[in-house]
Write a protein that holds these residues in place. Structure first.
Motif, mmCIF file in Angstrom:
data_model
loop_
_atom_site.group_PDB
_atom_site.id
_atom_site.type_symbol
_atom_site.label_atom_id
_atom_site.label_comp_id
_atom_site.label_asym_id
_atom_site.label_seq_id
_atom_site.Cartn_x
_atom_site.Cartn_y
_atom_site.Cartn_z
ATOM 1 N N THR A 98 0.737 -1.188 0.109
ATOM 2 C CA THR A 98 0.102 -0.103 0.082
ATOM 3 C C THR A 98 0.711 1.442 0.017
ATOM 4 O OG1 THR A 98 -1.691 -1.074 1.092
ATOM 5 C CG2 THR A 98 -1.695 1.103 1.161
ATOM 6 N N TRP A 99 1.932 1.248 0.796
ATOM 7 C CA TRP A 99 2.894 2.436 0.912
ATOM 8 C C TRP A 99 3.644 2.715 -0.069
ATOM 9 C CZ3 TRP A 99 1.020 5.839 3.813
ATOM 10 C CH2 TRP A 99 0.205 5.544 5.129
ATOM 11 N N PHE A 100 4.170 1.577 -0.963
ATOM 12 C CA PHE A 100 4.750 1.543 -2.033
ATOM 13 C C PHE A 100 4.150 2.324 -3.112
ATOM 14 C CE2 PHE A 100 7.177 -2.397 -1.110
ATOM 15 C CZ PHE A 100 8.256 -2.035 -0.564
ATOM 16 N N VAL A 101 3.013 1.930 -3.181
ATOM 17 C CA VAL A 101 2.047 2.567 -4.296
ATOM 18 C C VAL A 101 1.440 3.960 -4.102
ATOM 19 C CG1 VAL A 101 -0.282 2.582 -5.484
ATOM 20 C CG2 VAL A 101 0.937 0.251 -4.996
ATOM 21 N N LEU A 102 1.484 4.359 -2.608
ATOM 22 C CA LEU A 102 0.884 5.738 -2.506
ATOM 23 C C LEU A 102 2.234 6.714 -2.568
ATOM 24 C CD1 LEU A 102 -1.269 4.931 0.654
ATOM 25 C CD2 LEU A 102 -2.092 5.976 -1.281
ATOM 26 N N PHE A 103 3.229 5.949 -2.146
ATOM 27 C CA PHE A 103 4.473 6.961 -2.332
ATOM 28 C C PHE A 103 4.506 7.406 -3.663
ATOM 29 C CE2 PHE A 103 9.183 7.269 -3.304
ATOM 30 C CZ PHE A 103 9.392 8.458 -2.608
ATOM 31 N N ILE A 104 4.458 6.418 -4.689
ATOM 32 C CA ILE A 104 4.562 7.084 -6.238
ATOM 33 C C ILE A 104 3.366 7.859 -6.715
ATOM 34 C CG2 ILE A 104 4.512 5.875 -8.596
ATOM 35 C CD1 ILE A 104 7.187 5.726 -7.283
ATOM 36 N N LEU A 105 2.245 7.495 -5.889
ATOM 37 C CA LEU A 105 1.027 8.242 -6.353
ATOM 38 C C LEU A 105 1.207 9.676 -6.070
ATOM 39 C CD1 LEU A 105 -1.904 8.584 -7.434
ATOM 40 C CD2 LEU A 105 -2.619 7.916 -4.934
ATOM 41 N N ILE A 106 1.720 9.890 -4.669
ATOM 42 C CA ILE A 106 2.011 11.217 -4.136
ATOM 43 C C ILE A 106 2.788 11.947 -4.863
ATOM 44 C CG2 ILE A 106 2.282 12.619 -1.894
ATOM 45 C CD1 ILE A 106 0.773 10.237 -0.618
ATOM 46 N N THR A 107 3.953 11.201 -4.820
ATOM 47 C CA THR A 107 5.299 12.017 -5.243
ATOM 48 C C THR A 107 5.114 12.357 -6.791
ATOM 49 O OG1 THR A 107 6.374 9.872 -5.800
ATOM 50 C CG2 THR A 107 6.876 11.020 -3.636
ATOM 51 N N HIS A 108 4.523 11.491 -7.658
ATOM 52 C CA HIS A 108 4.408 11.995 -8.917
ATOM 53 C C HIS A 108 3.317 12.831 -9.215
ATOM 54 C CE1 HIS A 108 7.184 8.693 -9.704
ATOM 55 N NE2 HIS A 108 7.116 8.574 -11.199
ATOM 56 N N GLY A 109 2.537 12.847 -8.370
ATOM 57 C CA GLY A 109 1.251 13.854 -8.301
ATOM 58 C C GLY A 109 2.036 15.220 -8.267
ATOM 59 N N ILE A 110 2.736 15.201 -7.086
ATOM 60 C CA ILE A 110 3.441 16.724 -6.804
ATOM 61 C C ILE A 110 4.260 17.062 -8.008
ATOM 62 C CG2 ILE A 110 5.236 17.623 -5.471
ATOM 63 C CD1 ILE A 110 4.392 15.884 -3.066
ATOM 64 N N ILE A 111 4.934 16.251 -8.643
ATOM 65 C CA ILE A 111 5.659 16.484 -9.781
ATOM 66 C C ILE A 111 4.869 16.891 -10.862
ATOM 67 C CG2 ILE A 111 7.281 15.804 -11.747
ATOM 68 C CD1 ILE A 111 8.112 13.431 -9.544
ATOM 69 N N GLY A 112 3.558 16.144 -11.146
ATOM 70 C CA GLY A 112 2.820 16.876 -12.043
ATOM 71 C C GLY A 112 2.157 18.019 -11.822
ATOM 72 N N PHE A 113 1.922 18.544 -10.539
ATOM 73 C CA PHE A 113 1.397 19.641 -10.090
ATOM 74 C C PHE A 113 2.211 20.814 -10.400
ATOM 75 C CE2 PHE A 113 0.988 23.134 -7.056
ATOM 76 C CZ PHE A 113 -0.373 23.372 -6.859
ATOM 77 N N ILE A 114 3.646 20.385 -10.035
ATOM 78 C CA ILE A 114 4.493 21.493 -10.502
ATOM 79 C C ILE A 114 4.590 21.854 -11.993
ATOM 80 C CG2 ILE A 114 7.078 22.277 -10.380
ATOM 81 C CD1 ILE A 114 7.214 20.422 -7.667
ATOM 82 N N ASP A 115 4.721 20.738 -12.618
ATOM 83 C CA ASP A 115 4.425 20.772 -14.300
ATOM 84 C C ASP A 115 3.614 21.595 -14.550
ATOM 85 O OD1 ASP A 115 5.550 20.393 -16.656
ATOM 86 O OD2 ASP A 115 4.551 18.415 -16.891
ATOM 87 N N ASP A 116 2.388 21.118 -13.982
ATOM 88 C CA ASP A 116 0.786 21.971 -14.437
ATOM 89 C C ASP A 116 1.070 23.513 -13.883
ATOM 90 O OD1 ASP A 116 -0.479 20.033 -15.690
ATOM 91 O OD2 ASP A 116 -1.285 19.226 -13.844
#
Length: 363
Positions: A98-116
């Motif tokens: 669960t935490w492996f997936v949540l880590f990628i979901l959250i970190t890549h979401g932050i990267i995407g937010f900065i990109d947007d």
């Protein structure tokens, strides 16, 4: 969260037994993620319009896209929060997967937010510098990959399941790190490239997530895993909940993203969802199956690669425009027509992927 509460109260109140049922959790995580997406979708669209967080449309793109200017972006926030909240509510939080997936979901979401945010602040479609984008994607992905590798090095962490070949499951060793990296980062960017038409990226994501939920169930059951000759992974049971949450939130997002879209996903959604799918595939040891089921994402990515190489080497373009869905637009095909056809192809590829598991069973 509810699982822990149920464990504390089940001895006093039998009704709390229902919260420990996997079937109950699957149904309710899907419904909760769907209705959370619906609940936050409308006010988010209204707020983003108010602060003028709108899509940046390429000037060299199809002219039909000019009418999309002013449509809010960062709609991936809908998917992002509905998935996280529903997982925290119905998931078992002491499961490392669960935490492996949540880590990628959250970190890549932050990267995407900065990109947007970079695209909006600069008022162009370039966004975050490509070097830094790939750097942070690579760093976060490698952190998870090395953790998985060390956590399961004495089990079957480096085992590669090869479609059609039941008895051939090689141990990759250190090569596992490179393949896992390619799958997570590659899928993240492939979904990002596909997200160019209303609803185009979200439905293949929903289809693949539903298939992975089934595969996670088979993988977490020792009898099915042995019959299919796939790795038995007890922790994979929580991937069912995660995949179901993606399905529910994806359908909720499609409510607002279907043609004509009220809101666009943005990189916060596409990068995080793509990275999440890649991570789930790595955890299930189904990296090659993801390439088959995610064929639409693969084709979109290959079209871009071929276009770049062709132009650099031959000074000629293969397609009118890439990713390939824009090529069909410039050919004059209506956007809903292209999207629906891509959905059909994606669904067929998912069925083919599931059929491969059955074929291996009878090999």
């Amino acid at each position: 969260m509810l699982v822990y509460l149920a464990k504390l109260l089940v001895n006093k109140f039998f009704i709390f037994n229902i919260f420990l049922s996997l079937t109950f959790r699957i149904i309710f995580v899907l419904l909760s993620s769907f209705f959370i997406a619906l609940y936050i979708g409308k006010p988010l669209i209204k707020y983003l319009k108010k602060i003028q967080i709108s899509q940046i449309v390429r000037n060299d793109g199809p002219k039909t896209h000019f009418s999309k200017r002013g449509t809010p972006t960062m709609g991936g926030l809908i998917v992002f929060f509905s998935i996280i909240f529903s997982i925290l509510l119905f998931g078992v939080l002491d499961n490392i997967y669960t935490w492996f997936v949540l880590f990628i979901l959250i970190t890549h979401g932050i990267i995407g937010f900065i990109d947007d945010y970079s695209k909006i602040s600069k008022r162009n479609s370039n966004g975050l510098n490509a070097y830094w984008k790939y750097f942070w994607q690579s760093l976060t992905s490698l952190l998870v990959i090395f953790t998985i590798y060390n956590f399961e090095k004495n089990t079957q962490a480096t085992q590669l399941v090869i479609p059609f070949l039941k008895e051939t499951t090689p141990q990759l060793g250190i090569l596992y790190i490179f393949i896992a990296y390619f799958v997570i980062v590659g899928t993240s960017n492939a979904v990002n490239l596909t997200d160019g038409l209303d609803g185009l990226a979200i439905m293949p994501t929903v289809f693949i997530s539903a298939a992975f939920a089934l595969i996670a169930w088979l993988t977490s059951n020792v009898n099915f895993a042995n019959n299919l000759n796939i790795p038995f992974l007890p922790n994979a049971i929580e991937l069912i909940i995660i995949c179901t949450a993606i399905v529910g939130s994806g359908l909720g997002f499609l409510w607002f993203n279907s043609y004509p879209a009220q809101i666009f996903m943005g990189d916060i959604g596409s990068l995080s969802l793509g990275g999440t799918l890649g991570t789930i595939a790595v955890l299930l040891r189904q990296e090659l199956l993801l390439i088959i089921m995610g064929g639409v994402f693969v084709i979109e990515t290959i079209s871009v690669i071929l276009q770049v190489f062709s132009f650099k080497i031959r000074k000629k373009r293969i397609f009118l425009m890439t990713p390939i869905h824009h090529h069909y637009e410039l050919k004059g095909l209506p956007e809903p027509f292209i999207t629906t056809r891509f959905w059909i192809v994606s669904l067929i590829l998912v069925f083919i992927g599931l059929l491969i598991l059955k074929i291996r069973w009878y090999d």
